[in-house]
Structures are given as structure tokens and as C-alpha cells.
Design a protein around this motif. Structure first.
Motif, PDB file in Angstrom:
ATOM      1  N   GLU A  86      -6.802  62.167 -49.627  1.00  0.00           N
ATOM      2  CA  GLU A  86      -5.658  62.981 -49.196  1.00  0.00           C
ATOM      3  C   GLU A  86      -5.893  63.553 -47.805  1.00  0.00           C
ATOM      4  O   GLU A  86      -4.977  63.604 -46.978  1.00  0.00           O
ATOM      5  CB  GLU A  86      -5.396  64.098 -50.210  1.00  0.00           C
ATOM      6  CG  GLU A  86      -4.783  63.601 -51.494  1.00  0.00           C
ATOM      7  CD  GLU A  86      -4.482  64.744 -52.452  1.00  0.00           C
ATOM      8  OE1 GLU A  86      -4.243  65.884 -51.990  1.00  0.00           O
ATOM      9  OE2 GLU A  86      -4.475  64.487 -53.670  1.00  0.00           O
ATOM     10  N   GLU A  87      -7.113  63.995 -47.549  1.00  0.00           N
ATOM     11  CA  GLU A  87      -7.440  64.522 -46.224  1.00  0.00           C
ATOM     12  C   GLU A  87      -7.309  63.426 -45.166  1.00  0.00           C
ATOM     13  O   GLU A  87      -6.790  63.661 -44.076  1.00  0.00           O
ATOM     14  CB  GLU A  87      -8.844  65.110 -46.197  1.00  0.00           C
ATOM     15  CG  GLU A  87      -9.201  65.702 -44.849  1.00  0.00           C
ATOM     16  CD  GLU A  87     -10.613  66.239 -44.779  1.00  0.00           C
ATOM     17  OE1 GLU A  87     -10.864  67.066 -43.886  1.00  0.00           O
ATOM     18  OE2 GLU A  87     -11.465  65.830 -45.594  1.00  0.00           O
ATOM     19  N   LEU A  88      -7.765  62.228 -45.504  1.00  0.00           N
ATOM     20  CA  LEU A  88      -7.665  61.110 -44.561  1.00  0.00           C
ATOM     21  C   LEU A  88      -6.207  60.788 -44.219  1.00  0.00           C
ATOM     22  O   LEU A  88      -5.877  60.531 -43.068  1.00  0.00           O
ATOM     23  CB  LEU A  88      -8.371  59.873 -45.113  1.00  0.00           C
ATOM     24  CG  LEU A  88      -9.895  59.930 -45.132  1.00  0.00           C
ATOM     25  CD1 LEU A  88     -10.476  58.764 -45.924  1.00  0.00           C
ATOM     26  CD2 LEU A  88     -10.427  59.943 -43.713  1.00  0.00           C
ATOM     27  N   ILE A  89      -5.358  60.843 -45.215  1.00  0.00           N
ATOM     28  CA  ILE A  89      -3.931  60.585 -44.982  1.00  0.00           C
ATOM     29  C   ILE A  89      -3.340  61.669 -44.078  1.00  0.00           C
ATOM     30  O   ILE A  89      -2.621  61.375 -43.122  1.00  0.00           O
ATOM     31  CB  ILE A  89      -3.163  60.496 -46.325  1.00  0.00           C
ATOM     32  CG1 ILE A  89      -3.576  59.231 -47.083  1.00  0.00           C
ATOM     33  CG2 ILE A  89      -1.654  60.525 -46.088  1.00  0.00           C
ATOM     34  CD1 ILE A  89      -3.075  59.164 -48.517  1.00  0.00           C
ATOM     35  N   ALA A  90      -3.684  62.931 -44.374  1.00  0.00           N
ATOM     36  CA  ALA A  90      -3.180  64.045 -43.548  1.00  0.00           C
ATOM     37  C   ALA A  90      -3.709  63.938 -42.119  1.00  0.00           C
ATOM     38  O   ALA A  90      -2.961  64.160 -41.151  1.00  0.00           O
ATOM     39  CB  ALA A  90      -3.585  65.381 -44.171  1.00  0.00           C
ATOM     40  N   LEU A  91      -4.981  63.584 -41.973  1.00  0.00           N
ATOM     41  CA  LEU A  91      -5.564  63.434 -40.637  1.00  0.00           C
ATOM     42  C   LEU A  91      -4.884  62.296 -39.870  1.00  0.00           C
ATOM     43  O   LEU A  91      -4.563  62.432 -38.684  1.00  0.00           O
ATOM     44  CB  LEU A  91      -7.071  63.181 -40.724  1.00  0.00           C
ATOM     45  CG  LEU A  91      -7.931  64.366 -41.149  1.00  0.00           C
ATOM     46  CD1 LEU A  91      -9.348  63.909 -41.477  1.00  0.00           C
ATOM     47  CD2 LEU A  91      -7.939  65.433 -40.055  1.00  0.00           C
ATOM     48  N   ARG A  92      -4.671  61.188 -40.557  1.00  0.00           N
ATOM     49  CA  ARG A  92      -4.016  60.044 -39.910  1.00  0.00           C
ATOM     50  C   ARG A  92      -2.603  60.413 -39.463  1.00  0.00           C
ATOM     51  O   ARG A  92      -2.197  60.096 -38.333  1.00  0.00           O
ATOM     52  CB  ARG A  92      -3.982  58.843 -40.855  1.00  0.00           C
ATOM     53  CG  ARG A  92      -3.467  57.584 -40.157  1.00  0.00           C
ATOM     54  CD  ARG A  92      -3.334  56.411 -41.105  1.00  0.00           C
ATOM     55  NE  ARG A  92      -2.323  56.743 -42.096  1.00  0.00           N
ATOM     56  CZ  ARG A  92      -2.427  56.487 -43.396  1.00  0.00           C
ATOM     57  NH1 ARG A  92      -3.500  55.906 -43.870  1.00  0.00           N
ATOM     58  NH2 ARG A  92      -1.462  56.810 -44.226  1.00  0.00           N
ATOM     59  N   ASP A  93      -1.880  61.135 -40.301  1.00  0.00           N
ATOM     60  CA  ASP A  93      -0.523  61.561 -39.936  1.00  0.00           C
ATOM     61  C   ASP A  93      -0.546  62.479 -38.715  1.00  0.00           C
ATOM     62  O   ASP A  93       0.267  62.349 -37.806  1.00  0.00           O
ATOM     63  CB  ASP A  93       0.158  62.268 -41.111  1.00  0.00           C
ATOM     64  CG  ASP A  93       0.500  61.315 -42.244  1.00  0.00           C
ATOM     65  OD1 ASP A  93       0.476  60.083 -42.026  1.00  0.00           O
ATOM     66  OD2 ASP A  93       0.781  61.808 -43.358  1.00  0.00           O
ATOM     67  N   ARG A  94      -1.498  63.391 -38.718  1.00  0.00           N
ATOM     68  CA  ARG A  94      -1.610  64.323 -37.579  1.00  0.00           C
ATOM     69  C   ARG A  94      -1.994  63.583 -36.294  1.00  0.00           C
ATOM     70  O   ARG A  94      -1.487  63.893 -35.218  1.00  0.00           O
ATOM     71  CB  ARG A  94      -2.636  65.424 -37.902  1.00  0.00           C
ATOM     72  CG  ARG A  94      -2.773  66.451 -36.831  1.00  0.00           C
ATOM     73  CD  ARG A  94      -1.494  67.269 -36.661  1.00  0.00           C
ATOM     74  NE  ARG A  94      -1.671  68.217 -35.576  1.00  0.00           N
ATOM     75  CZ  ARG A  94      -0.754  68.547 -34.709  1.00  0.00           C
ATOM     76  NH1 ARG A  94       0.464  68.052 -34.821  1.00  0.00           N
ATOM     77  NH2 ARG A  94      -1.005  69.399 -33.747  1.00  0.00           N
ATOM     78  N   ILE A  95      -2.854  62.588 -36.430  1.00  0.00           N
ATOM     79  CA  ILE A  95      -3.232  61.781 -35.264  1.00  0.00           C
ATOM     80  C   ILE A  95      -2.017  61.078 -34.689  1.00  0.00           C
ATOM     81  O   ILE A  95      -1.814  61.061 -33.468  1.00  0.00           O
ATOM     82  CB  ILE A  95      -4.352  60.779 -35.634  1.00  0.00           C
ATOM     83  CG1 ILE A  95      -5.669  61.538 -35.791  1.00  0.00           C
ATOM     84  CG2 ILE A  95      -4.466  59.669 -34.591  1.00  0.00           C
ATOM     85  CD1 ILE A  95      -6.806  60.712 -36.375  1.00  0.00           C
ATOM     86  N   TRP A  96      -1.185  60.508 -35.551  1.00  0.00           N
ATOM     87  CA  TRP A  96       0.016  59.826 -35.053  1.00  0.00           C
ATOM     88  C   TRP A  96       0.947  60.806 -34.337  1.00  0.00           C
ATOM     89  O   TRP A  96       1.543  60.481 -33.313  1.00  0.00           O
ATOM     90  CB  TRP A  96       0.740  59.110 -36.194  1.00  0.00           C
ATOM     91  CG  TRP A  96       0.104  57.784 -36.485  1.00  0.00           C
ATOM     92  CD1 TRP A  96      -0.679  57.481 -37.551  1.00  0.00           C
ATOM     93  CD2 TRP A  96       0.155  56.612 -35.670  1.00  0.00           C
ATOM     94  NE1 TRP A  96      -1.120  56.188 -37.454  1.00  0.00           N
ATOM     95  CE2 TRP A  96      -0.614  55.628 -36.314  1.00  0.00           C
ATOM     96  CE3 TRP A  96       0.775  56.299 -34.477  1.00  0.00           C
ATOM     97  CZ2 TRP A  96      -0.776  54.342 -35.792  1.00  0.00           C
ATOM     98  CZ3 TRP A  96       0.617  55.021 -33.954  1.00  0.00           C
ATOM     99  CH2 TRP A  96      -0.149  54.064 -34.607  1.00  0.00           C
ATOM    100  N   GLU A  97       1.062  62.013 -34.884  1.00  0.00           N
ATOM    101  CA  GLU A  97       1.899  63.033 -34.234  1.00  0.00           C
ATOM    102  C   GLU A  97       1.352  63.374 -32.844  1.00  0.00           C
ATOM    103  O   GLU A  97       2.106  63.435 -31.865  1.00  0.00           O
ATOM    104  CB  GLU A  97       1.937  64.317 -35.070  1.00  0.00           C
ATOM    105  CG  GLU A  97       2.701  64.221 -36.356  1.00  0.00           C
ATOM    106  CD  GLU A  97       2.515  65.465 -37.233  1.00  0.00           C
ATOM    107  OE1 GLU A  97       2.023  66.500 -36.715  1.00  0.00           O
ATOM    108  OE2 GLU A  97       2.857  65.402 -38.423  1.00  0.00           O
TER     109      GLU A  97
END
Length: 124
Positions: A86-97
Motif C-alpha cells: 500500500e505504501e508503494l502504491i501511495a509513493l508511486r502515485d505521489r511520484i507521478w503527481e
């Protein structure tokens, strides 16, 4: 008057006040060469102020760009050490932003770029 105009007006007023103070100091010191240089600068104040404001704007956009790069590097490092899905998904989303934001800032950086003849000469 919008914020940009107000900011320009405030900066221009301070710029002129500073130059008048320096002119008074040159007058007190009897430095006629300095007085002449200051008078020439004050006569050309609109161009000089606009140039200085471009340099300031460019520096601010560059700081923003560098800050985004640091944030991205931190997020990549967090991804590298994380094992939580879940953290990896949140981090990936934030990176894209942040990458999208960085592209917008990059475009602003290009738009605010300073011609080579104006670099390092804001106070010339």
C-alpha cells in the motif's frame, strides 16, 4: 491592481529609494563619478527593474524545480526501502503527481529563462 503589479510597484519603489539613498551618500562623499553612474541608472530604471525582476522570478522558479527534484529523490529512496504494498502504491502515485508538477515548473523555467547577456548582471 493585482498582486504582480503591486509586487512590481513595491520593488520599484524600494529600488528607487535605495538608489536615492546611494546618490545622497555619493553627494555627501563628493563622489561625482558615482553620482553620474547612479543618475544614469535611475534614468534607465524601468528597464533595469524589469531585468532584476526577471532574474528574481527565474531564481524562484529554479528553487521550486530543485525542491521538486529533492522531493522526488526522497520518494524514490522510500520506494527502494519499502516492502509495504500500500505504501508503494501511495509513493508511486505521489511520484507521478510530482513529476507532472515538475514538468509544469520546467515549462515555467523555460519561459522565465534569462538571456545570456542578462545573466549575473542584475546589479550591474
Amino acid at each position: 491592481m493585482n498582486d504582480s503589479e503591486r509586487s512590481h510597484s513595491t520593488y520599484a519603489r524600494k529600488w528607487m529609494d535605495d538608489h536615492l539613498d546611494m546618490y545622497n551618500m555619493a553627494l555627501l562623499l563628493g563622489d561625482s563619478e558615482w553620482q553620474d553612474r547612479l543618475l544614469k541608472k535611475m534614468a534607465d530604471r524601468e528597464k533595469l527593474i524589469a531585468k532584476e525582476l526577471r532574474v528574481i522570478a527565474h531564481a524562484e522558479v529554479l528553487r521550486n524545480f530543485e525542491s521538486l527534484n529533492k522531493d522526488l529523490l526522497n520518494l524514490y529512496e522510500q520506494m527502494r526501502v519499502s516492502s509495504d504494498k500500500e505504501e508503494l502504491i501511495a509513493l508511486r502515485d505521489r511520484i507521478w503527481e510530482l513529476r507532472a508538477l515538475r514538468m509544469d515548473v520546467y515549462k515555467k523555467l523555460l519561459a522565465a529563462s534569462i538571456p545570456p547577456n542578462e545573466r549575473n548582471s542584475a546589479n550591474a
